[in-house]
Design a protein around this motif. Structure first.
Motif, PDB file in Angstrom:
ATOM      1  N   LEU A 100     -15.373   1.121  99.037  1.00  0.00           N
ATOM      2  CA  LEU A 100     -15.127   2.280  98.182  1.00  0.00           C
ATOM      3  C   LEU A 100     -13.663   2.491  97.806  1.00  0.00           C
ATOM      4  O   LEU A 100     -13.334   2.731  96.639  1.00  0.00           O
ATOM      5  CB  LEU A 100     -15.651   3.545  98.871  1.00  0.00           C
ATOM      6  N   GLU A 101     -12.766   2.433  98.795  1.00  0.00           N
ATOM      7  CA  GLU A 101     -11.395   2.870  98.549  1.00  0.00           C
ATOM      8  C   GLU A 101     -10.626   1.979  97.568  1.00  0.00           C
ATOM      9  O   GLU A 101      -9.877   2.505  96.731  1.00  0.00           O
ATOM     10  CB  GLU A 101     -10.636   2.990  99.869  1.00  0.00           C
ATOM     11  N   PRO A 102     -10.766   0.652  97.613  1.00  0.00           N
ATOM     12  CA  PRO A 102     -10.042  -0.143  96.618  1.00  0.00           C
ATOM     13  C   PRO A 102     -10.430   0.206  95.179  1.00  0.00           C
ATOM     14  O   PRO A 102      -9.565   0.267  94.301  1.00  0.00           O
ATOM     15  CB  PRO A 102     -10.438  -1.582  96.974  1.00  0.00           C
ATOM     16  N   GLU A 190       3.591  -0.717 100.183  1.00  0.00           N
ATOM     17  CA  GLU A 190       4.539  -0.958  99.090  1.00  0.00           C
ATOM     18  C   GLU A 190       3.861  -1.704  97.946  1.00  0.00           C
ATOM     19  O   GLU A 190       4.101  -1.418  96.762  1.00  0.00           O
ATOM     20  CB  GLU A 190       5.744  -1.743  99.598  1.00  0.00           C
ATOM     21  N   GLU A 191       3.021  -2.652  98.275  1.00  0.00           N
ATOM     22  CA  GLU A 191       2.333  -3.426  97.237  1.00  0.00           C
ATOM     23  C   GLU A 191       1.319  -2.564  96.481  1.00  0.00           C
ATOM     24  O   GLU A 191       1.162  -2.709  95.266  1.00  0.00           O
ATOM     25  CB  GLU A 191       1.668  -4.646  97.867  1.00  0.00           C
ATOM     26  N   LEU A 193       1.642   0.699  96.034  1.00  0.00           N
ATOM     27  CA  LEU A 193       2.431   1.584  95.183  1.00  0.00           C
ATOM     28  C   LEU A 193       2.988   0.837  93.969  1.00  0.00           C
ATOM     29  O   LEU A 193       2.986   1.370  92.856  1.00  0.00           O
ATOM     30  CB  LEU A 193       3.572   2.211  95.988  1.00  0.00           C
ATOM     31  N   SER A 194       3.446  -0.376  94.156  1.00  0.00           N
ATOM     32  CA  SER A 194       3.959  -1.169  93.032  1.00  0.00           C
ATOM     33  C   SER A 194       2.883  -1.391  91.972  1.00  0.00           C
ATOM     34  O   SER A 194       3.146  -1.292  90.768  1.00  0.00           O
ATOM     35  CB  SER A 194       4.485  -2.520  93.531  1.00  0.00           C
ATOM     36  N   ALA A 195       1.669  -1.674  92.424  1.00  0.00           N
ATOM     37  CA  ALA A 195       0.560  -1.875  91.482  1.00  0.00           C
ATOM     38  C   ALA A 195       0.247  -0.591  90.728  1.00  0.00           C
ATOM     39  O   ALA A 195      -0.030  -0.611  89.526  1.00  0.00           O
ATOM     40  CB  ALA A 195      -0.670  -2.370  92.238  1.00  0.00           C
ATOM     41  N   LEU A 196       0.311   0.538  91.427  1.00  0.00           N
ATOM     42  CA  LEU A 196       0.053   1.826  90.787  1.00  0.00           C
ATOM     43  C   LEU A 196       1.156   2.157  89.779  1.00  0.00           C
ATOM     44  O   LEU A 196       0.879   2.667  88.684  1.00  0.00           O
ATOM     45  CB  LEU A 196      -0.060   2.925  91.840  1.00  0.00           C
ATOM     46  N   GLN A 197       2.391   1.875  90.131  1.00  0.00           N
ATOM     47  CA  GLN A 197       3.499   2.117  89.210  1.00  0.00           C
ATOM     48  C   GLN A 197       3.343   1.287  87.941  1.00  0.00           C
ATOM     49  O   GLN A 197       3.670   1.747  86.839  1.00  0.00           O
ATOM     50  CB  GLN A 197       4.836   1.768  89.883  1.00  0.00           C
ATOM     51  N   ALA A 198       2.847   0.073  88.097  1.00  0.00           N
ATOM     52  CA  ALA A 198       2.643  -0.814  86.948  1.00  0.00           C
ATOM     53  C   ALA A 198       1.356  -0.477  86.194  1.00  0.00           C
ATOM     54  O   ALA A 198       1.074  -1.094  85.160  1.00  0.00           O
ATOM     55  CB  ALA A 198       2.602  -2.259  87.431  1.00  0.00           C
ATOM     56  N   VAL A 205      -6.528  -2.696  93.087  1.00  0.00           N
ATOM     57  CA  VAL A 205      -7.762  -2.959  93.837  1.00  0.00           C
ATOM     58  C   VAL A 205      -7.527  -4.069  94.862  1.00  0.00           C
ATOM     59  O   VAL A 205      -7.919  -3.958  96.034  1.00  0.00           O
ATOM     60  CB  VAL A 205      -8.912  -3.357  92.884  1.00  0.00           C
ATOM     61  N   SER A 206      -6.866  -5.126  94.427  1.00  0.00           N
ATOM     62  CA  SER A 206      -6.620  -6.261  95.330  1.00  0.00           C
ATOM     63  C   SER A 206      -5.728  -5.855  96.493  1.00  0.00           C
ATOM     64  O   SER A 206      -5.998  -6.208  97.654  1.00  0.00           O
ATOM     65  CB  SER A 206      -5.959  -7.408  94.549  1.00  0.00           C
ATOM     66  N   ALA A 207      -4.652  -5.109  96.204  1.00  0.00           N
ATOM     67  CA  ALA A 207      -3.719  -4.704  97.266  1.00  0.00           C
ATOM     68  C   ALA A 207      -4.402  -3.799  98.277  1.00  0.00           C
ATOM     69  O   ALA A 207      -4.194  -3.932  99.496  1.00  0.00           O
ATOM     70  CB  ALA A 207      -2.511  -4.003  96.644  1.00  0.00           C
ATOM     71  N   ALA A 208      -5.212  -2.867  97.788  1.00  0.00           N
ATOM     72  CA  ALA A 208      -5.913  -1.959  98.696  1.00  0.00           C
ATOM     73  C   ALA A 208      -6.950  -2.709  99.525  1.00  0.00           C
ATOM     74  O   ALA A 208      -7.140  -2.421 100.718  1.00  0.00           O
ATOM     75  CB  ALA A 208      -6.579  -0.837  97.905  1.00  0.00           C
TER      76      ALA A 208
END
Length: 233
Positions: A100-102, A190-191, A193-198, A205-208
């Motif tokens: 669910l969370e990703p 950090e990864e 957050l970086s994906a969210l910033q971008a 999804v992948s980072a989570a």
């Protein structure tokens, strides 16, 4: 069936049938007991149980009411199950969280505003400077919950809280017995957050997914080493 269980089922049936609507007041005890063919003692026990489930609420000096019955409210009562989960049960909860969370994190990528990103950055800074497991877990929970809350679905937010409670997270982190696990968690954050910033939903999804899978690995490794430590140790 025990009399109390019968009483619970009968009250639930009235709610499902619409005879007791959300927010409505229950009839007086003697009247409702007569309607349901129950003893007043059985009815009282049923009311106590349904109040604990957040299906009913008691207002001192005013009576008993049906709650709003919103799903996120009813899910709160499941938190205890996650708190006491151990072994394979805890792993199963984390597996559901990973499903669910990703996806929720990916959805949030398109919704987060600059002020949301700044708040997430601040949470991660506090998380990195945490000096105890409890502090780390508090900021970890705040980070993930803040992302999910952006979607505006209280059912999803509460469900994810239930799947990974503070008690469960503290137990897992303490059980990891390694500083490297915390360092990896900081890097995962950090990864994300970086994906969210971008605003990259697929990357978010992948980072989570990687992050939550790592938590599963910590728990599995801890279980192989023996029982997880108590949270008040």
């Amino acid at each position: 069936m025990a009399l109390t269980d019968e009483a619970i089922d009968k009250i639930k049936a009235m709610i499902v049938a619409g005879e007791l609507a959300p927010g409505s007041r229950l009839p007086k005890e003697e009247i409702l007991a007569g309607q349901l063919g129950l003893s007043r003692n059985s009815l009282r026990e049923a009311v106590r149980a349904l109040t604990a489930m957040r299906i009913l609420i008691t207002r001192q000096g005013d009576g008993t009411y049906v709650s709003s019955l919103e799903p996120h409210l009813l899910l709160e009562s499941l938190s205890f199950a996650a708190d006491v989960s151990q072994g394979q049960t805890a792993l199963q909860l984390l597996q559901v969280r990973r499903l669910l969370e990703p996806q929720a994190t990916g959805m949030a990528a398109a919704l987060l505003q600059p002020e949301d990103i700044r708040e997430l950055r601040d949470i991660l800074d506090r998380c990195r400077s945490a000096t105890t497991v409890d502090e780390f877990v508090a900021h970890d929970i705040a980070f993930h919950l803040r992302i999910v809350e952006t979607i505006g679905n209280p059912v999803l937010s509460m469900l994810l809280r239930v799947l990974s409670t503070r008690t469960q997270r503290v137990r897992i982190v303490r059980g990891s017995r390694t500083r490297r696990a915390l360092d990896n968690a900081h890097q995962d954050h950090e990864e994300i957050l970086s994906a969210l910033q971008a605003r990259d939903a697929h990357l978010a999804v992948s980072a989570a997914t990687v992050h939550i899978a790592a938590v599963e690995q910590w728990l599995a490794a801890s279980l192989n080493d023996g029982p997880l430590p108590a949270i008040d140790g």
